[in-house]
Write a protein that holds these residues in place. Structure first.
Motif, short mmCIF file in Angstrom:
data_model
loop_
_atom_site.label_atom_id
_atom_site.label_comp_id
_atom_site.label_asym_id
_atom_site.label_seq_id
_atom_site.Cartn_x
_atom_site.Cartn_y
_atom_site.Cartn_z
N ALA A 89 0.83 -1.21 0.00
CA ALA A 89 0.00 0.00 0.00
C ALA A 89 0.86 1.26 0.00
O ALA A 89 0.56 2.23 -0.70
N LEU A 90 1.94 1.23 0.76
CA LEU A 90 2.84 2.38 0.79
C LEU A 90 3.54 2.55 -0.55
O LEU A 90 3.71 3.68 -1.04
N ASP A 91 3.95 1.44 -1.17
CA ASP A 91 4.57 1.50 -2.49
C ASP A 91 3.62 2.09 -3.54
O ASP A 91 4.05 2.77 -4.48
N LEU A 92 2.32 1.82 -3.36
CA LEU A 92 1.31 2.31 -4.30
C LEU A 92 0.78 3.70 -3.91
O LEU A 92 -0.20 4.17 -4.45
N LYS A 93 1.45 4.33 -2.94
CA LYS A 93 1.25 5.74 -2.60
C LYS A 93 -0.08 6.02 -1.90
O LYS A 93 -0.65 7.12 -2.06
N ALA A 94 -0.57 5.08 -1.12
CA ALA A 94 -1.72 5.37 -0.27
C ALA A 94 -1.30 6.37 0.80
O ALA A 94 -0.23 6.24 1.40
N ARG A 110 -0.78 -3.26 15.52
CA ARG A 110 -0.95 -1.80 15.46
C ARG A 110 0.38 -1.09 15.71
O ARG A 110 0.73 -0.13 15.00
N LYS A 111 1.13 -1.55 16.70
CA LYS A 111 2.41 -0.90 17.01
C LYS A 111 3.40 -1.05 15.85
O LYS A 111 4.12 -0.11 15.51
N ARG A 112 3.43 -2.24 15.26
CA ARG A 112 4.35 -2.44 14.12
C ARG A 112 3.92 -1.59 12.93
O ARG A 112 4.76 -1.07 12.18
N LEU A 113 2.62 -1.48 12.75
CA LEU A 113 2.10 -0.66 11.65
C LEU A 113 2.52 0.80 11.82
O LEU A 113 3.03 1.42 10.89
N VAL A 114 2.31 1.35 13.00
CA VAL A 114 2.67 2.74 13.25
C VAL A 114 4.17 2.94 13.09
O VAL A 114 4.63 3.95 12.52
N GLU A 115 4.93 1.98 13.56
CA GLU A 115 6.39 2.08 13.52
C GLU A 115 6.91 2.11 12.09
O GLU A 115 7.86 2.83 11.78
N MET A 116 6.28 1.34 11.19
CA MET A 116 6.81 1.20 9.83
C MET A 116 6.18 2.17 8.84
O MET A 116 6.71 2.35 7.74
N SER A 117 5.08 2.82 9.19
CA SER A 117 4.32 3.58 8.19
C SER A 117 4.51 5.08 8.31
O SER A 117 4.16 5.68 9.33
#
Length: 434
Positions: A89-94, A110-117
């Motif tokens: 999703a990040l690669d596709l520019k969301a 959730r914590k891993r998501l916030v950390e990486m995004s």
């Protein structure tokens, strides 16, 4: 000078790093951005604890942004496949990712998501409450609901979807409305159930100031959820939907009094001719707050293709005033989306958002299309691929069916209109025969 939220900073004339970044991205004067933020027409969701956030603006005069839903569930509880979707999703520019996790190791995810995004992150805390406490919905207390909200914001979530507008008065209307699909909002249905069983008011409506306390403390944006959104064309723009929207407008003003940023969530399923009116109604009833829509899906009869029905509605909604589009995948109504489903949904929603930006005259939007047109006129295949919203798919199509002549494709060959116009205008012979 100190400030509590991005809205508070804008009202005090303080240029935060987030405001500076968004102004640069949108090619907008900082003063103009802050004026829109001060009156609530633009938001910058930016939790203080989301340290690697690359902030985005949502609202009046901004480029339309898109959101991607994902997360773990009881049937699909593995974390790593969902994190693969996050990367894609990040690669596709969301610009935003909503974690809809409702079972399993939700906090770890959730914590891993916030950390990486670097994209802004949203959640729906009530989804998490049932699994987190491992108890029946009706047994969850008001304090426990708010404890889950606090855990989410402490973990760095930038915006929260809370269905504050579905109060007991509106719930009574739902029971009398004879809708074809009743309530299709998961959060709305959970709160409706809790209210019915406990014969109590929606805790997020009754204790709205308590919610604002949490949002103000962490500078979290409140996404006021549409528990009565229509789940089919028949139910669109009915009294239940409109009454909830009126309540959300009232709550929006209360949030702004506390400098809490707000966006409003909207439909849902809706016939195309109703979409412009709904966009105008939201802006009027909710005082110009940014509007965040799911679709709208413009027909109910295309399961497996709802990314298309939603993109049609999303383009009309965006052109008519929606600011933020939630993606819909081909798996809508059917299953948890796969990685490929997610990609299809993102591209379809990005097409809708860009088409709406072009229609609204967003600065620079049409220039992208003009660049693609120049590359096509020059039969510049690498240039076309580089400009494509999704460069991978057109390259694959080209490689899978090679033409005899490089300045054509296997559809037209030497009869290619672009090739022949280029040649004849350059004074060259066309030679259609071999």
């Amino acid at each position: 000078m100190k400030y509590t939220t991005q809205m508070d900073a804008a009202r005090k004339g303080i240029v935060t790093p987030q405001i500076e970044t968004v102004a640069r991205k949108e090619n907008m004067r900082v003063e103009d951005l802050m004026e829109r933020m001060a009156r609530g027409a633009v938001i910058i969701p930016a939790n203080r604890n989301h340290v690697n956030l690359d902030p985005e603006g949502v609202g009046e005069g901004m480029r339309i942004k898109i959101n991607v839903n994902l997360g773990i569930s009881k049937d699909c509880s593995a974390i790593e496949p969902e994190l693969d979707k996050v990367r894609a999703a990040l690669d596709l520019k969301a610009e935003a990712i909503m974690d809809l996790s409702c079972y399993g190791k939700t906090q770890e995810f959730r914590k891993r998501l916030v950390e990486m995004s670097p994209a802004m992150i949203g959640t729906v805390p009530i989804y998490d409450a049932v699994g987190f406490y491992d108890k029946n919905l009706q047994d969850i207390t008001v304090d426990e609901f708010f404890d889950v909200v606090r855990k989410h914001v402490e973990d760095g979530v930038d915006f929260l979807t809370i269905h504050c507008g579905l109060n007991r008065h509106t719930a009574e209307k739902i029971k009398k409305a004879k809708r074809l699909t009743n309530i299709v909002s998961r959060g709305g249905s959970l709160l409706f159930t809790w209210m019915e069983i406990n014969q109590a008011e929606n805790p997020f409506y009754e204790h709205f100031d308590r919610l604002l306390d949490i949002c103000e403390e962490y500078d979290v944006t409140l996404s006021l959820g549409d528990g009565c959104r229509p789940g089919c064309l028949h139910d669109a723009t009915d009294a239940c939907q409109v009454e909830e929207l009126i309540t959300l407008g009232e709550l929006t003003k209360r949030a702004w009094e506390r400098n809490v940023q707000v966006m409003i969530e909207g439909p849902g399923h809706m016939a195309m001719n109703e979409i412009p009116g709904n966009m105008m109604m939201e802006k009027r009833l909710c005082h110009g707050a940014p509007f965040y829509v799911l679709g709208p899906l413009v027909t109910d009869v295309a399961p497996g293709y709802d990314h298309i029905t939603a993109a049609i509605g999303g383009a009309i909604a965006g052109m008519s005033g929606a600011d933020f589009l939630c993606y819909v995948t081909p798996a809508e109504h059917l299953r948890l989306p796969t990685l490929d489903d997610m990609k299809e949904g993102i591209i379809a929603t990005r097409i809708a958002a860009h088409a709406a930006d072009v229609a609204k005259g967003y600065p620079g939007a049409r220039a992208w299309d003009d660049s693609m047109s120049k590359a096509r006129a020059a039969l510049d295949w690498p240039g076309m691929f580089d400009l494509a919203m999704d460069p991978v798919k057109p390259r694959q199509y080209r490689e899978s069916s090679k033409p005899e002549h490089e300045d054509s494709c296997t559809m037209c060959g030497k009869m290619c209109a672009v090739r022949n116009m280029n040649r004849i205008l350059e004074g060259k012979d066309i030679q259609l025969d071999d």
